[in-house]
Design a protein around this motif. Structure first.
Motif, PDB file in Angstrom:
ATOM      1  N   ARG A  76      26.737  29.865  37.499  1.00 24.30           N
ATOM      2  CA  ARG A  76      26.269  29.540  38.841  1.00 24.30           C
ATOM      3  C   ARG A  76      25.859  30.774  39.628  1.00 24.30           C
ATOM      4  N   GLY A  77      25.189  31.717  38.956  1.00 22.03           N
ATOM      5  CA  GLY A  77      24.662  32.902  39.612  1.00 22.03           C
ATOM      6  C   GLY A  77      25.651  34.023  39.842  1.00 22.03           C
ATOM      7  N   ALA A  78      26.907  33.851  39.445  1.00 19.28           N
ATOM      8  CA  ALA A  78      27.933  34.876  39.666  1.00 19.28           C
ATOM      9  C   ALA A  78      28.382  35.468  38.334  1.00 19.28           C
ATOM     10  N   VAL A  79      28.595  36.791  38.335  1.00 14.06           N
ATOM     11  CA  VAL A  79      29.143  37.483  37.180  1.00 14.06           C
ATOM     12  C   VAL A  79      30.590  37.835  37.486  1.00 14.06           C
ATOM     13  N   VAL A  80      31.514  37.358  36.657  1.00 16.73           N
ATOM     14  CA  VAL A  80      32.944  37.527  36.914  1.00 16.73           C
ATOM     15  C   VAL A  80      33.621  38.014  35.639  1.00 16.73           C
ATOM     16  N   ASP A  81      34.507  38.993  35.780  1.00 14.92           N
ATOM     17  CA  ASP A  81      35.306  39.484  34.657  1.00 14.92           C
ATOM     18  C   ASP A  81      36.701  38.873  34.722  1.00 14.92           C
ATOM     19  N   ALA A  82      37.253  38.600  33.547  1.00 16.95           N
ATOM     20  CA  ALA A  82      38.617  38.093  33.463  1.00 16.95           C
ATOM     21  C   ALA A  82      39.389  38.910  32.452  1.00 16.95           C
ATOM     22  N   ASP A  83      40.692  39.028  32.666  1.00 13.23           N
ATOM     23  CA  ASP A  83      41.580  39.757  31.770  1.00 13.23           C
ATOM     24  C   ASP A  83      42.965  39.131  31.913  1.00 13.23           C
ATOM     25  N   PRO A  84      44.000  39.682  31.311  1.00  9.88           N
ATOM     26  CA  PRO A  84      45.320  39.047  31.421  1.00  9.88           C
ATOM     27  C   PRO A  84      45.876  38.953  32.838  1.00  9.88           C
ATOM     28  N   THR A  85      45.167  39.518  33.827  1.00  3.12           N
ATOM     29  CA  THR A  85      45.612  39.391  35.217  1.00  3.12           C
ATOM     30  C   THR A  85      44.835  38.339  35.994  1.00  3.12           C
ATOM     31  N   ARG A  86      43.737  37.815  35.436  1.00  5.39           N
ATOM     32  CA  ARG A  86      42.875  36.895  36.194  1.00  5.39           C
ATOM     33  C   ARG A  86      42.197  35.907  35.259  1.00  5.39           C
ATOM     34  N   ALA A  87      42.314  34.602  35.584  1.00  2.00           N
ATOM     35  CA  ALA A  87      41.729  33.531  34.782  1.00  2.00           C
ATOM     36  C   ALA A  87      40.355  33.143  35.318  1.00  2.00           C
ATOM     37  N   LEU A  88      39.547  32.538  34.438  1.00  3.00           N
ATOM     38  CA  LEU A  88      38.242  32.005  34.815  1.00  3.00           C
ATOM     39  C   LEU A  88      38.337  30.493  34.977  1.00  3.00           C
ATOM     40  N   VAL A  89      37.610  29.961  35.974  1.00  7.60           N
ATOM     41  CA  VAL A  89      37.581  28.522  36.219  1.00  7.60           C
ATOM     42  C   VAL A  89      36.123  28.066  36.251  1.00  7.60           C
ATOM     43  N   TYR A  90      35.816  26.990  35.515  1.00  4.35           N
ATOM     44  CA  TYR A  90      34.469  26.440  35.506  1.00  4.35           C
ATOM     45  C   TYR A  90      34.487  25.007  36.022  1.00  4.35           C
ATOM     46  N   ARG A  91      33.594  24.723  36.959  1.00  2.76           N
ATOM     47  CA  ARG A  91      33.395  23.359  37.421  1.00  2.76           C
ATOM     48  C   ARG A  91      32.265  22.734  36.606  1.00  2.76           C
ATOM     49  N   PRO A  92      32.184  21.398  36.541  1.00  2.00           N
ATOM     50  CA  PRO A  92      31.212  20.751  35.665  1.00  2.00           C
ATOM     51  C   PRO A  92      29.797  20.731  36.216  1.00  2.00           C
ATOM     52  N   ASP A 142      50.890  36.999  39.896  1.00  2.73           N
ATOM     53  CA  ASP A 142      51.876  36.481  40.840  1.00  2.73           C
ATOM     54  C   ASP A 142      51.547  35.048  41.212  1.00  2.73           C
ATOM     55  N   GLY A 143      52.511  34.365  41.773  1.00  3.37           N
ATOM     56  CA  GLY A 143      52.283  33.054  42.333  1.00  3.37           C
ATOM     57  C   GLY A 143      52.120  31.960  41.296  1.00  3.37           C
ATOM     58  N   PRO A 144      51.489  30.844  41.707  1.00  6.22           N
ATOM     59  CA  PRO A 144      51.410  29.665  40.835  1.00  6.22           C
ATOM     60  C   PRO A 144      50.583  29.882  39.575  1.00  6.22           C
ATOM     61  N   GLY A 145      49.589  30.785  39.611  1.00 10.74           N
ATOM     62  CA  GLY A 145      48.769  31.030  38.428  1.00 10.74           C
ATOM     63  C   GLY A 145      49.588  31.544  37.254  1.00 10.74           C
ATOM     64  N   ARG A 146      50.515  32.423  37.523  1.00 14.37           N
ATOM     65  CA  ARG A 146      51.377  32.955  36.459  1.00 14.37           C
ATOM     66  C   ARG A 146      52.224  31.841  35.860  1.00 14.37           C
ATOM     67  N   THR A 147      52.787  31.006  36.720  1.00 15.58           N
ATOM     68  CA  THR A 147      53.626  29.907  36.238  1.00 15.58           C
ATOM     69  C   THR A 147      52.802  28.905  35.440  1.00 15.58           C
ATOM     70  N   TRP A 148      51.609  28.582  35.933  1.00 18.87           N
ATOM     71  CA  TRP A 148      50.768  27.600  35.245  1.00 18.87           C
ATOM     72  C   TRP A 148      50.372  28.097  33.849  1.00 18.87           C
ATOM     73  N   ALA A 149      49.971  29.366  33.734  1.00 20.28           N
ATOM     74  CA  ALA A 149      49.589  29.910  32.432  1.00 20.28           C
ATOM     75  C   ALA A 149      50.773  29.910  31.463  1.00 20.28           C
ATOM     76  N   ALA A 150      51.963  30.234  31.971  1.00 21.33           N
ATOM     77  CA  ALA A 150      53.156  30.215  31.113  1.00 21.33           C
ATOM     78  C   ALA A 150      53.457  28.798  30.642  1.00 21.33           C
ATOM     79  N   LEU A 151      53.259  27.809  31.515  1.00 18.74           N
ATOM     80  CA  LEU A 151      53.468  26.418  31.148  1.00 18.74           C
ATOM     81  C   LEU A 151      52.510  26.000  30.035  1.00 18.74           C
ATOM     82  N   VAL A 152      51.240  26.372  30.167  1.00 22.00           N
ATOM     83  CA  VAL A 152      50.242  26.027  29.152  1.00 22.00           C
ATOM     84  C   VAL A 152      50.596  26.650  27.805  1.00 22.00           C
TER      85      VAL A 152
END
Length: 311
Positions: A76-92, A142-152
């Motif tokens: 969607r026109g944006a360039v984003v980097d991800a690594d073990p500190t940040r997840a990527l999210v895609y909408r349909p 930190d926060g809910p993202g860390r918990t969610w990734a651990a759950l997955v």
């Protein structure tokens, strides 16, 4: 490579292309994938640098969580980097292109479109637009993202073994629901920014209608008359309803919604790939001088300062 392409097209998306750009001798595709009703969980790696191109998503939301290495995404026109500190999210909506190094192994979570939208709708007790205007990333430290990734990761491990607790159908269904509801509470979306008075069944339908169209297409040049027409009331009634239930006039709320959208996009974007004016125009700001003043008033810094990643 052909087997990897066939597998990913079958499990994930049919309009998918995988091209090796690294040393083919190090290619070592592996994918530990589990289908659990409306969600698909997997740990995937290629062993060599590849480029993945996916046609416009229509059926699912998708999250990529790097476990090792770094991933570069264009969507969607944006360039984003991800690594073990940040997840990527895609909408349909919109095509996706990934630069995927051989050093990157990641968790891949695909969730059917209607399932996540119904979950967020229920959590907020309000109708949400489709597709959801989700943020492109979320924090894994930190926060809910860390918990969610651990759950997955735990769920994938449990489901991959023959005797894990999650192999029991009732437990698997509960864990599946936790993944969906956890993501709805983790990922960035504009609904969470609404004042508390807007949440719940007591919000007037007139206000709700106006908010829905603003959140669906915040870049449109709405006038207060346009919003009153959508709400089915007169301008004066709409303004009074917003003051009572939102705490600000309709166009003030719209400007805040746009500013928050610009701030979120600038915060996660590469300054070498786009400009402040480009993002501002995309979110409906036509006068850059007034935009810059309003942005500084809301966030305390200039838009260019945010784009450089210093706030």
């Amino acid at each position: 490579m052909e087997e990897a392409r066939a597998f990913c097209r079958k499990i994930y998306y049919s309009p998918l292309r995988i091209d090796p750009v690294g040393d083919p001798r190090t290619f070592a595709f592996s994918a530990d994938v589990v289908l659990l009703g409306p969600i698909t969980l997997g740990e995937v790696g290629y062993g060599t640098d590849i480029r993945v191109s996916i046609g416009a998503l229509e059926t699912s939301y998708h999250v990529l969580v790097p476990l090792t290495g770094m991933l570069r995404s264009r969507h969607r026109g944006a360039v984003v980097d991800a690594d073990p500190t940040r997840a990527l999210v895609y909408r349909p909506s919109g095509d996706i292109e990934l630069d995927w190094p051989g050093t990157c192994r990641l968790l891949s979570v695909k969730i059917e479109r209607g399932v996540l939208e119904r979950e967020l709708d229920a959590a907020l007790d309000q109708r949400v637009v489709s597709p959801l205007p989700l943020g492109a990333t979320f924090d894994l430290v930190d926060g809910p993202g860390r918990t969610w990734a651990a759950l997955v990761r735990l769920l994938l491990t449990e489901l991959s073994g023959p005797y894990g607790l999650a192999s029991q159908p009732r437990m698997a269904a509960r864990w599946r629901d936790m993944v969906v509801s956890g993501l709805a509470l983790t990922v960035e979306h504009p609904y969470g920014e609404e004042p508390a008075g807007l949440q719940g069944p007591h919000r007037p339908r007139t206000v709700k209608r106006a908010l829905d169209v603003m959140h669906a297409e915040p870049w449109r040049p709405y006038t207060v008359g346009d919003l009153a027409d959508v709400a089915g009331v007169g301008v004066r009634v709409l303004q009074e309803s917003f003051r009572q239930h939102v705490g600000m006039p309709p166009l003030t709320y719209l400007r805040r919604l746009r500013l928050d959208g610009v701030h979120a996009e600038l915060s996660r974007s590469d300054p070498g790939q786009l400009s402040v004016s480009e993002v501002a125009y995309r979110w409906g700001f036509s006068h850059l001088g007034r935009f810059a003043g309003a942005y500084r008033e809301r966030f305390g810094v200039s838009p260019s300062h945010t784009l450089r990643g210093r706030d």
